[in-house]
Design a protein around this motif. Structure first.
Motif, PDB file in Angstrom:
ATOM      1  N   SER A  52       0.919  -1.346  -0.069  1.00  0.00           N
ATOM      2  CA  SER A  52      -0.056  -0.109  -0.019  1.00  0.00           C
ATOM      3  C   SER A  52       0.585   1.270  -0.207  1.00  0.00           C
ATOM      4  O   SER A  52       1.850   1.292   0.817  1.00  0.00           O
ATOM      5  N   GLY A  53       0.609   2.387  -0.902  1.00  0.00           N
ATOM      6  CA  GLY A  53       1.303   3.498  -1.045  1.00  0.00           C
ATOM      7  C   GLY A  53       2.322   3.329  -1.722  1.00  0.00           C
ATOM      8  O   GLY A  53       3.226   4.190  -2.080  1.00  0.00           O
ATOM      9  N   SER A  54       2.716   2.100  -2.719  1.00  0.00           N
ATOM     10  CA  SER A  54       4.007   2.052  -3.341  1.00  0.00           C
ATOM     11  C   SER A  54       3.722   2.557  -4.891  1.00  0.00           C
ATOM     12  O   SER A  54       4.798   2.804  -5.579  1.00  0.00           O
ATOM     13  N   GLY A  55       2.426   3.176  -5.126  1.00  0.00           N
ATOM     14  CA  GLY A  55       2.592   4.116  -6.425  1.00  0.00           C
ATOM     15  C   GLY A  55       1.218   3.185  -7.305  1.00  0.00           C
ATOM     16  O   GLY A  55       1.325   3.653  -8.688  1.00  0.00           O
ATOM     17  N   LYS A  56       0.760   2.153  -7.222  1.00  0.00           N
ATOM     18  CA  LYS A  56      -0.012   1.519  -8.055  1.00  0.00           C
ATOM     19  C   LYS A  56      -0.912   2.209  -8.786  1.00  0.00           C
ATOM     20  O   LYS A  56      -1.388   2.101  -9.750  1.00  0.00           O
ATOM     21  N   SER A  57      -1.885   2.716  -7.667  1.00  0.00           N
ATOM     22  CA  SER A  57      -3.193   3.608  -8.102  1.00  0.00           C
ATOM     23  C   SER A  57      -2.508   4.756  -9.067  1.00  0.00           C
ATOM     24  O   SER A  57      -3.180   5.127  -9.949  1.00  0.00           O
ATOM     25  N   THR A  58      -1.536   5.462  -8.540  1.00  0.00           N
ATOM     26  CA  THR A  58      -1.029   6.474  -9.278  1.00  0.00           C
ATOM     27  C   THR A  58      -0.701   6.052 -10.640  1.00  0.00           C
ATOM     28  O   THR A  58      -1.167   6.917 -11.530  1.00  0.00           O
ATOM     29  N   LEU A  59      -0.116   5.026 -10.973  1.00  0.00           N
ATOM     30  CA  LEU A  59       0.384   4.481 -12.206  1.00  0.00           C
ATOM     31  C   LEU A  59      -0.955   4.296 -13.110  1.00  0.00           C
ATOM     32  O   LEU A  59      -0.964   4.710 -14.378  1.00  0.00           O
ATOM     33  N   ILE A  60      -1.867   3.677 -12.520  1.00  0.00           N
ATOM     34  CA  ILE A  60      -3.201   3.468 -12.962  1.00  0.00           C
ATOM     35  C   ILE A  60      -3.959   4.715 -13.563  1.00  0.00           C
ATOM     36  O   ILE A  60      -4.161   5.019 -14.869  1.00  0.00           O
ATOM     37  N   LYS A  61      -3.851   5.753 -12.739  1.00  0.00           N
ATOM     38  CA  LYS A  61      -4.301   7.194 -12.992  1.00  0.00           C
ATOM     39  C   LYS A  61      -3.461   7.977 -14.181  1.00  0.00           C
ATOM     40  O   LYS A  61      -4.039   8.746 -15.024  1.00  0.00           O
ATOM     41  N   LEU A  62      -2.253   7.391 -14.235  1.00  0.00           N
ATOM     42  CA  LEU A  62      -1.430   8.214 -15.334  1.00  0.00           C
ATOM     43  C   LEU A  62      -1.811   7.590 -16.774  1.00  0.00           C
ATOM     44  O   LEU A  62      -1.872   8.237 -17.545  1.00  0.00           O
ATOM     45  N   LEU A  63      -2.025   6.169 -16.652  1.00  0.00           N
ATOM     46  CA  LEU A  63      -2.502   5.520 -17.711  1.00  0.00           C
ATOM     47  C   LEU A  63      -3.886   5.883 -18.436  1.00  0.00           C
ATOM     48  O   LEU A  63      -3.954   5.835 -19.778  1.00  0.00           O
ATOM     49  N   LEU A  64      -4.696   6.225 -17.452  1.00  0.00           N
ATOM     50  CA  LEU A  64      -6.043   6.858 -17.832  1.00  0.00           C
ATOM     51  C   LEU A  64      -6.052   8.303 -18.135  1.00  0.00           C
ATOM     52  O   LEU A  64      -7.187   8.978 -18.444  1.00  0.00           O
ATOM     53  N   ARG A  65      -4.796   9.045 -18.011  1.00  0.00           N
ATOM     54  CA  ARG A  65      -4.739  10.453 -18.229  1.00  0.00           C
ATOM     55  C   ARG A  65      -5.689  11.112 -17.022  1.00  0.00           C
ATOM     56  O   ARG A  65      -6.241  12.232 -17.249  1.00  0.00           O
ATOM     57  N   GLU A  66      -6.127  10.478 -15.974  1.00  0.00           N
ATOM     58  CA  GLU A  66      -6.679  11.335 -15.171  1.00  0.00           C
ATOM     59  C   GLU A  66      -5.672  12.289 -14.090  1.00  0.00           C
ATOM     60  O   GLU A  66      -5.928  13.011 -13.763  1.00  0.00           O
TER      61      GLU A  66
END
Ligand code: ADP
Ligand code: MG
Length: 243
Positions: A52-66
């Motif tokens: 948790s906190g390692s950046g996984k959701s951040t990566l997904i949000k970058l891929l979505l251009r969120e």
């Protein structure tokens, strides 16, 4: 006369996702992603794991251009996401399906309407909707549940609706951020098997998960993040324990 731009040769064959030296910092705290290099080919199945906190959701949000990157280069399906114009983002997202841990269904609409909604957004005709929605609901095993409201369904069934909604527009890439995080082991396996089946039919599938047992059993590519850094990227990989 316009001169055609020469494309850079991709680092991998049939590349569909290219992150080169990507960093992402929020306005507060340490950078969430640091110098990430990730190349994914069309048709791959990739697990993204890490604490948790390692950046996984951040990566997904970058891929979505969120979210936008702080530095580096990111290209998804041929779109340079640092340069994409705002008015082109809906067209870009049309080719992405997304599933979250908490399902995010429309609570006052039934199963059929939740899935049909995704088709209405892209202006599919009623005739097409009547063909496509039942067909995808059959694939996720919800053929008999058209009229149920989300609260009348189990967690596993709700996630199948979310999956049907993500898939009905036939996305090129399916992104799933901890899709089994709220499910029991049996339903988790069923969702993962569906994701595998979707991948076998040609969709590129990227799944963030904490489910060690499933990751170890499925023998897919596994990318491990630790504090914003990719510490391992292995074909037929396993779940790496934090020390
Ligand atoms: P994961 O999904 O692997 O749990 P996240 O990508 O959500 O990790 O978070 C990575 C890091 O970025 C964490 O340190 C988190 O606190 C931080 N972070 C996430 N979202 C924000 C935000 N909106 N503002 C500031 N920091 C954030
Ligand atoms: Mg997360």
């Amino acid at each position: 006369m316009a001169v055609k731009k020469r494309r850079k040769a991709p680092a991998v064959e049939n590349e569909i996702i290219n992150l080169t030296n990507v960093s992402k910092a929020y306005s507060t705290g340490a950078p969430a992603l640091k110098d990430v290099n990730l190349h994914i080919s069309r048709g791959e199945f990739v697990f993204i794991v890490g604490d948790s906190g390692s950046g996984k959701s951040t990566l997904i949000k970058l891929l979505l251009r969120e979210l936008t990157i702080s530095s580096g280069y990111i290209n998804v399906m041929g779109y340079d996401l640092s340069k994409i114009k705002h008015r082109k983002i809906p067209k870009f997202r049309r080719n992405l399906g997304i599933v979250f841990q908490d399902f995010r269904l429309l609570k006052d609409r039934n199963v059929y309407e939740n899935v049909a909604f995704a088709q209405r957004i892209i202006q599919k005709s009623n005739k097409e909707i009547k063909k496509n929605v039942p067909s995808i609901l059959a694939i996720v095993g919800l053929a008999g549940k058209y009229k149920a409201k989300p609260r009348q369904l189990s967690g596993g069934e709700q996630q199948r609706v979310a999956l049907a909604r993500a898939l009905v527009n036939q996305p090129t890439i399916l992104l799933a951020d901890e899709p089994t995080g709220n499910l029991d082991p049996k339903n988790s396996w069923e969702i993962m098997k569906l994701l595998e089946q979707i991948n076998e039919n040609g969709t590129t599938v990227i799944v963030v998960t904490h489910n060690r047992e499933i990751v170890n059993a499925m023998q897919k590519r596994v990318v491990t993040l630790r504090r914003g850094v990719i510490i391992s990227d292995e074909e037929k990989g396993g779940y790496i324990d934090e020390d």
